[in-house]
Write a protein that holds these residues in place. Structure first.
Motif, short mmCIF file in Angstrom:
data_model
loop_
_atom_site.label_atom_id
_atom_site.label_comp_id
_atom_site.label_asym_id
_atom_site.label_seq_id
_atom_site.Cartn_x
_atom_site.Cartn_y
_atom_site.Cartn_z
N ARG A 7 -29.10 -116.80 -0.03
CA ARG A 7 -28.63 -115.59 -0.97
C ARG A 7 -28.99 -114.47 -0.25
NH1 ARG A 7 -31.68 -116.12 -6.85
NH2 ARG A 7 -30.07 -114.60 -7.08
N GLN A 15 -26.05 -110.62 -4.14
CA GLN A 15 -24.67 -110.46 -3.50
C GLN A 15 -23.97 -111.83 -3.35
OE1 GLN A 15 -23.02 -107.45 -3.08
NE2 GLN A 15 -24.99 -106.88 -3.95
N ASP A 16 -22.58 -112.34 -3.08
CA ASP A 16 -22.15 -113.60 -3.31
C ASP A 16 -21.50 -113.77 -1.91
OD1 ASP A 16 -22.66 -114.07 -6.05
OD2 ASP A 16 -21.02 -113.13 -6.91
#
Length: 329
Positions: A7, A15-16
């Motif tokens: 992550r 965030q992704d």
């Protein structure tokens, strides 16, 4: 098979865009925070990552070596630690000789803006750590918040294991005086002692790990707001350690009490056998005259037979009453 997940947070917000190949780029960002978890790493992959992130080669070897002890070590560019989470098997095993605990090792590399965890156990629930990060929040406080979240999950698992052993020991204490449970009692007690020894090996050294991380800042940007959280975590570690020590005294008491009860039962059996042997000796001594080649009063007469029989009955009753009165029978 190697499994990688992770992550990324920026300015404390999730965030992704996590990618394993971009870890060094994330760490270079001043406002980024990254967590990467590697399960069953290939030695070559971990070695390449160590070269990229400037990880100590001895720490890398410790991360994948077998039977490493719980510890924390501070290196020039990072801090390395190894801890063990404990899982209580649910449902518990039917076999009394099988352990009710499952232990999972987690190693971690703490970098100024990132945490790299390495696992060898496939059954450990890594999602619990990710959820704890979300529950605790505080990612704006830096990597110290991630380390605290991980250690908090580990210490909570220690409490669950200690509580399970405490309940099991209390159940064994209840079985101490149950006649039907005596056969399996020794096996249960021995299994609990082994589980407790194994648990103490991972719980007691946690004091050094948390104390080392608490008093040696992980990096220059560690927020002082985390100090109360680490102090509370250290208090939990002390409580788990003290609880574990008290359980050792309890299981030792159970073991010694069981031995004492066995000695008491043996004494009772020997006392009863001795009493009955004394009672049986009376008719043997009296009727033994019939096998001797000497004359005695009443020989070859009905009166002599009745007299001998009466003496046997009277003396047997007297001895029985005397032994019963002294609780020998």
């Amino acid at each position: 098979m190697t499994d990688v997940r992770g992550r990324v947070w920026r300015d404390g917000k999730p965030q992704d865009d996590f990618e394993f190949s971009a870890i060094s780029d994330y760490l270079a960002e001043p406002e980024a925070l990254v967590w990467c978890d590697i399960y069953d790493p290939d030695h070559a992959i971990l070695k390449d990552l160590a070269t990229e992130l400037d990880l100590d080669s001895w720490a890398v070897e410790d991360a994948i070596a077998e039977a490493e002890r719980t510890k924390a070590a501070v290196y020039r560019s990072h801090t390395f630690f190894t801890v063990y989470a404990v899982e209580v098997k649910d449902p518990p095993p039917d076999d009394d000789s099988e352990s009710g605990l499952e232990i999972h090792r987690i190693s971690g590399f703490v970098l100024p803006r990132g945490l790299i965890t390495v696992r060898l156990s496939p059954n450990f629930d890594i999602e619990a750590i990710s959820q704890r990060f979300d529950e605790l929040g505080g990612q704006e406080h830096g990597v110290g918040s991630l380390v605290h979240g991980l250690l908090d999950v580990v210490v909570d698992s220690h409490f669950d294991a200690v509580q399970s052993l405490d309940d099991s020991i209390e159940a064994v204490e209840d079985d101490l005086f149950e006649q039907n449970a005596r056969k399996s009692l020794q096996r249960k007690t021995f299994r609990l002692r082994k589980d407790l020894v194994e648990l103490r090996r991972v719980v007691l050294p946690m004091r050094e790990v948390v104390n080392s991380i608490q008093h040696r800042r992980l990096d220059a940007k560690t927020s002082p707001e985390l100090d109360p959280l680490y102090a509370d975590l250290y208090d939990h570690v002390l409580r788990a350690s003290e609880w574990t020590e008290s359980l050792r005294d309890m299981i030792t008491t159970v073991f010694e009490t069981n031995l004492s009860l066995q000695d008491a039962r043996l004494n009772t059996v020997m006392k009863k056998l001795t009493g009955w042997a004394a009672i049986i000796a009376v008719p043997t001594a009296i009727t033994g005259f019939y096998g001797q080649n000497v004359a005695y009063p009443g020989i070859e007469t009905v009166g002599g037979f009745i007299t001998s029989t009466s003496i046997i009955v009277v003396m047997v009753l007297v001895l029985y009453w005397m032994f019963k009165r002294r609780d020998w029978l």
